[in-house]
Write an enzyme that holds these catalytic residues in place. Sequence first.
Site, mmCIF file in Angstrom:
data_model
loop_
_atom_site.group_PDB
_atom_site.id
_atom_site.type_symbol
_atom_site.label_atom_id
_atom_site.label_comp_id
_atom_site.label_asym_id
_atom_site.label_seq_id
_atom_site.Cartn_x
_atom_site.Cartn_y
_atom_site.Cartn_z
ATOM 1 N N GLU A 174 29.801 47.244 37.439
ATOM 2 C CA GLU A 174 29.674 47.050 35.980
ATOM 3 C C GLU A 174 28.354 46.403 35.563
ATOM 4 O O GLU A 174 28.335 45.435 34.811
ATOM 5 C CB GLU A 174 30.871 46.244 35.471
ATOM 6 C CG GLU A 174 32.193 46.910 35.835
ATOM 7 C CD GLU A 174 33.431 46.191 35.304
ATOM 8 O OE1 GLU A 174 33.324 45.056 34.839
ATOM 9 O OE2 GLU A 174 34.515 46.801 35.380
ATOM 10 N N ASP A 182 31.117 51.675 37.892
ATOM 11 C CA ASP A 182 31.152 51.216 36.494
ATOM 12 C C ASP A 182 32.261 51.918 35.718
ATOM 13 O O ASP A 182 32.778 52.946 36.152
ATOM 14 C CB ASP A 182 29.795 51.453 35.809
ATOM 15 C CG ASP A 182 29.440 50.313 34.857
ATOM 16 O OD1 ASP A 182 30.335 49.825 34.132
ATOM 17 O OD2 ASP A 182 28.271 49.902 34.848
ATOM 18 N N GLU A 189 38.922 54.156 40.218
ATOM 19 C CA GLU A 189 39.970 53.300 39.641
ATOM 20 C C GLU A 189 40.804 54.071 38.615
ATOM 21 O O GLU A 189 41.117 53.559 37.539
ATOM 22 C CB GLU A 189 39.349 52.060 38.969
ATOM 23 C CG GLU A 189 38.437 51.264 39.886
ATOM 24 C CD GLU A 189 37.895 49.979 39.268
ATOM 25 O OE1 GLU A 189 38.422 49.529 38.231
ATOM 26 O OE2 GLU A 189 36.931 49.437 39.829
HETATM 27 C C1 XIL Z 1 41.357 44.095 37.694
HETATM 28 C C2 XIL Z 1 42.637 43.874 38.484
HETATM 29 O O1 XIL Z 1 43.379 45.065 38.466
HETATM 30 C C3 XIL Z 1 43.441 42.746 37.877
HETATM 31 O O2 XIL Z 1 44.559 42.423 38.697
HETATM 32 C C4 XIL Z 1 42.557 41.502 37.715
HETATM 33 O O3 XIL Z 1 43.280 40.495 37.047
HETATM 34 C C5 XIL Z 1 41.296 41.816 36.943
HETATM 35 O O4 XIL Z 1 40.610 42.891 37.583
HETATM 36 N N1 XIL Z 1 37.409 47.181 36.781
HETATM 37 C C6 XIL Z 1 37.303 46.739 38.070
HETATM 38 C C7 XIL Z 1 38.477 46.107 38.726
HETATM 39 O O5 XIL Z 1 36.271 46.970 38.716
HETATM 40 O O6 XIL Z 1 38.100 45.157 39.656
HETATM 41 C C8 XIL Z 1 39.408 45.505 37.698
HETATM 42 O O7 XIL Z 1 40.562 45.033 38.394
HETATM 43 C C9 XIL Z 1 39.765 46.522 36.650
HETATM 44 C C10 XIL Z 1 38.538 46.975 35.923
#
Ligand code: XIL
Length: 395
Positions: A174, A224, A292
Amino acid sequence: MKKKKLLGAVMASALLVSSLASCSGEVNYTADMAEYAYEDKAPSICEVYKDYFQVGSAINPRDLEEGTDRFNIINKQFNVFTLENDTKPETIHPSEDVYNFDSTDQLVEFGEKYDKTVRGHTLVWHSQCPDWFFYDDEGNQVTADVLVERMKEHITTIVSRYKGKIDTWDVCNEVVDDSYGLRLSNWLKIIGDYDGDGDNYDYIQIAFETAHEADPDARLIINDYSLEVNSNKTITMYNMLKQLLEEGVPIDGVGIQMHIDYETDVERMRDNIQLLAKLREIDPDFVIEVTELDLSCFTSYDNSTEKEITEEFTEQFDAKYCEVLNLLMDLSDEGILDTVVFWGYDDGSSWLNDFPVEGRTNYPLLIDRDLKFKSAYWDLMNLPRQREEEASAQE
Ligand code: XIL
């Protein structure tokens, strides 16, 4: 297998399979095959997509307890894994002299035992990163030199420990701002234009070079969110990566988080991803990973906490998942993408129950709160076969 080169292997197997007629393509998957995702007779989504890409999930240490329902689900459904939180700086390196490797060690052992691809998430991020990186004992902000040293020590310690064991690293997470340029994180503010050459990509460049030195065979990703829909971000990312790749910075690919919703415009996703894929003109091995994936039942302009899941909504939700996976199979066919990771597997454990609206109940994944398969799972299971049938009907 050295996973960095996975793309070639997936492509070769896809060619072989398409010339022999697909084995995954003959079964019609139906909900009566297994109600609960942990049943022995449950089919496997990573098996069904194996000619296109690896399918993975973010998991937590409890998922790795052998013999439990959750273990049975993840071990059968997925072949690539990311720890949802435990490899992040605040957990793995909470203070300068303390490292907590336990959970990451556990994932790596599981990966070795069951031949899974392991992703490390994440080395350099503005969030879930402890303040000690950025301040000295008196609470003053550290200099660029100090922060660069701390960052290098952090990366070298972790990446060397898992050399040859963690296949892929989200080296930086990010770094791009939502509207323009790079995110004004502590990393950027403090390290800035470190070498004085006029750009401020330096902390990213140093992070990748350090990770590459520690494990030259690991696949190094810049990760990102919203890249698939926010074209400003995509263009910023493209321009930065073009320059860094031309300068020889060892960045192997871009990770598209893909936190989308039931209304996301898939054609825009395609265009944005195609722009990033043009980086292959500079590095033909450059890859796109989906890192993700989840599909929220709330759009970004909806602040409500509850959603009525009607039959009509479910149809729309399932169709969107199919549209997205079809896009991802197209990208795999073009040789651009070899890895798709969901951000979790069951609705009950998804981070989207609390984010961005606290107390929200969301349903973004393929398995429900009782660990039963949802209809979207079955639709996705049949998609590769339907795609192959359509392709052969057109021949
Ligand atoms: C999130 C997790 O899923 C949560 O459990 C935590 O509280 C916060 O982070 N982008 C990312 C991840 O790169 O690391 C994030 O994960 C979600 C958004």
